[in-house]
Design a protein around this motif. Sequence first.
Motif, PDB file in Angstrom:
ATOM      1  N   THR A 263       0.828  -1.209   0.000  1.00 51.37           N
ATOM      2  CA  THR A 263       0.000   0.000   0.000  1.00 51.37           C
ATOM      3  C   THR A 263       0.859   1.255   0.000  1.00 51.37           C
ATOM      4  OG1 THR A 263      -1.729  -1.182   1.199  1.00 51.37           O
ATOM      5  CG2 THR A 263      -1.845   1.220   1.212  1.00 51.37           C
ATOM      6  N   THR A 264       1.946   1.204   0.759  1.00 52.60           N
ATOM      7  CA  THR A 264       2.816   2.381   0.862  1.00 52.60           C
ATOM      8  C   THR A 264       3.532   2.693  -0.442  1.00 52.60           C
ATOM      9  OG1 THR A 264       4.512   0.901   1.777  1.00 52.60           O
ATOM     10  CG2 THR A 264       3.221   2.207   3.342  1.00 52.60           C
ATOM     11  N   GLU A 265       3.538   1.745  -1.370  1.00 57.59           N
ATOM     12  CA  GLU A 265       4.209   1.941  -2.656  1.00 57.59           C
ATOM     13  C   GLU A 265       3.229   2.174  -3.807  1.00 57.59           C
ATOM     14  OE1 GLU A 265       7.467   2.226  -3.162  1.00 57.59           O
ATOM     15  OE2 GLU A 265       7.847   1.968  -1.023  1.00 57.59           O
TER      16      GLU A 265
ATOM     17  N   SER B  77      11.581   6.313   9.696  1.00 52.70           N
ATOM     18  CA  SER B  77      11.061   5.562  10.842  1.00 52.70           C
ATOM     19  C   SER B  77      12.063   5.526  11.990  1.00 52.70           C
ATOM     20  CB  SER B  77      10.713   4.133  10.417  1.00 52.70           C
ATOM     21  OG  SER B  77       9.682   4.128   9.459  1.00 52.70           O
TER      22      SER B  77
ATOM     23  N   ALA C  10       7.686   1.766   7.956  1.00 55.81           N
ATOM     24  CA  ALA C  10       6.464   2.060   7.207  1.00 55.81           C
ATOM     25  C   ALA C  10       6.099   0.910   6.277  1.00 55.81           C
ATOM     26  CB  ALA C  10       6.630   3.353   6.420  1.00 55.81           C
ATOM     27  N   SER C  11       7.100   0.368   5.582  1.00 53.05           N
ATOM     28  CA  SER C  11       6.848  -0.718   4.632  1.00 53.05           C
ATOM     29  C   SER C  11       6.563  -2.042   5.323  1.00 53.05           C
ATOM     30  CB  SER C  11       8.058  -0.899   3.710  1.00 53.05           C
ATOM     31  OG  SER C  11       9.175  -1.387   4.453  1.00 53.05           O
TER      32      SER C  11
ATOM     33  N   THR D 256       3.807  -0.171  11.638  1.00 53.67           N
ATOM     34  CA  THR D 256       3.998  -0.247  10.195  1.00 53.67           C
ATOM     35  C   THR D 256       2.761   0.290   9.482  1.00 53.67           C
ATOM     36  OG1 THR D 256       4.508  -1.741   8.362  1.00 53.67           O
ATOM     37  CG2 THR D 256       3.119  -2.622  10.114  1.00 53.67           C
ATOM     38  N   CYS D 257       2.859   0.479   8.191  1.00 52.42           N
ATOM     39  CA  CYS D 257       1.749   1.088   7.441  1.00 52.42           C
ATOM     40  C   CYS D 257       1.251   0.197   6.315  1.00 52.42           C
ATOM     41  CB  CYS D 257       2.171   2.457   6.910  1.00 52.42           C
ATOM     42  SG  CYS D 257       2.573   3.618   8.250  1.00 52.42           S
ATOM     43  N   ASN D 258       1.526  -1.100   6.417  1.00 53.22           N
ATOM     44  CA  ASN D 258       0.996  -2.090   5.490  1.00 53.22           C
ATOM     45  C   ASN D 258       0.357  -3.226   6.276  1.00 53.22           C
ATOM     46  OD1 ASN D 258       1.640  -1.142   2.776  1.00 53.22           O
ATOM     47  ND2 ASN D 258       3.782  -1.393   3.367  1.00 53.22           N
TER      48      ASN D 258
ATOM     49  N   GLU E  78       0.653   7.571  -0.717  1.00 51.38           N
ATOM     50  CA  GLU E  78       1.100   8.915  -0.353  1.00 51.38           C
ATOM     51  C   GLU E  78       0.801   9.916  -1.471  1.00 51.38           C
ATOM     52  OE1 GLU E  78       2.010   9.744   2.495  1.00 51.38           O
ATOM     53  OE2 GLU E  78       2.979   8.043   3.493  1.00 51.38           O
TER      54      GLU E  78
ATOM     55  N   THR F 234       7.008   7.985   2.178  1.00 52.91           N
ATOM     56  CA  THR F 234       6.417   7.601   3.464  1.00 52.91           C
ATOM     57  C   THR F 234       6.802   8.514   4.618  1.00 52.91           C
ATOM     58  OG1 THR F 234       8.197   5.973   3.722  1.00 52.91           O
ATOM     59  CG2 THR F 234       6.098   5.173   2.866  1.00 52.91           C
TER      60      THR F 234
ATOM     61  N   ALA G 277       2.453   8.315   6.268  1.00 52.02           N
ATOM     62  CA  ALA G 277       2.949   7.191   7.068  1.00 52.02           C
ATOM     63  C   ALA G 277       3.765   7.706   8.254  1.00 52.02           C
ATOM     64  CB  ALA G 277       3.790   6.259   6.210  1.00 52.02           C
TER      65      ALA G 277
END
Length: 275
Positions: free
Chosen positions: A6-8, A71, A138-139, A163-165, A185, A191, A195
């Motif tokens: 999602t972060t990508e 992070s 984040a990833s 994390t953000c996934n 983003e 991120t 994130a």
Amino acid sequence: MKNKLTTEQASGYNDLEKMSTVDLLSNMNKEDKTVAYTVEKVLPSIEKLVEDIYSKMKSGGRLFYIGAGTSGRLGVLDASECPPTYGVPDNLVIGLIAGGDMALRKAVENAEDDTEMAWKDLQEYNITKNDVLIGIAASGTTPYVIGGVTAAKKHGIITGCITCNKNSPLSLEVDHPIELVVGPEFVTGSTRMKAGTAQKLVLNMISTTVMIKLGRVRGNKMVNMQLSNKKLVKRGVDMIMNELKVDEEKANQLLSKHQSIREAIDTFNLNNKNE
């Protein structure tokens, strides 16, 4: 082929370079408004992690953060602000970043790709099962962070992550996964934006809640803060005036004598009680 993280995923906006300044700002602000709602959804997960941290710290344990890049910097920032804000020792909350302190200002090539370095870094602080370790990524795929929490868990250390996934490799390795799925983003893959904001909010919540539970706040005041500049001394004087109902001169005298807001208030109250 695996789904893209999602972060990508691609931004919902395009041709950013053609937008006006106000449109750029408005669209970023629109995205930022969603972050707090994302955090709200995972409050139960944050609560469980906080309770474990509090339990360990009551028994003399510590809290560690590990991360890379943005992070890692956020973890170091949160850790570094605990001593001046709450008057705790420098080694109670410890933030480590891949590549060492130099990486706080400048990216260190390949530092985050080393799966063994985090555990080596943690061993320098003699981390034990009395402590808690939070991996921030984040990833959720950062080798430095995954390697660190995996080794820690093998040694009986309670682990968490931010994390953000969803269902990332990092989340699957820890006891307390906190997954902040803020979506793509504004600038694809950047991120440090939503994130990073989400991670910062959660770090604030974790450390602040733990410190309050440890008695480092009274009422709503930072009565244990370090008096490291004129602004903070003035804040301390105001706290004493408000709490003890004394004038500024008396509050200044008490603070100068005890060099601690809490001690000034407690000693004054104790002396008055014994009179």
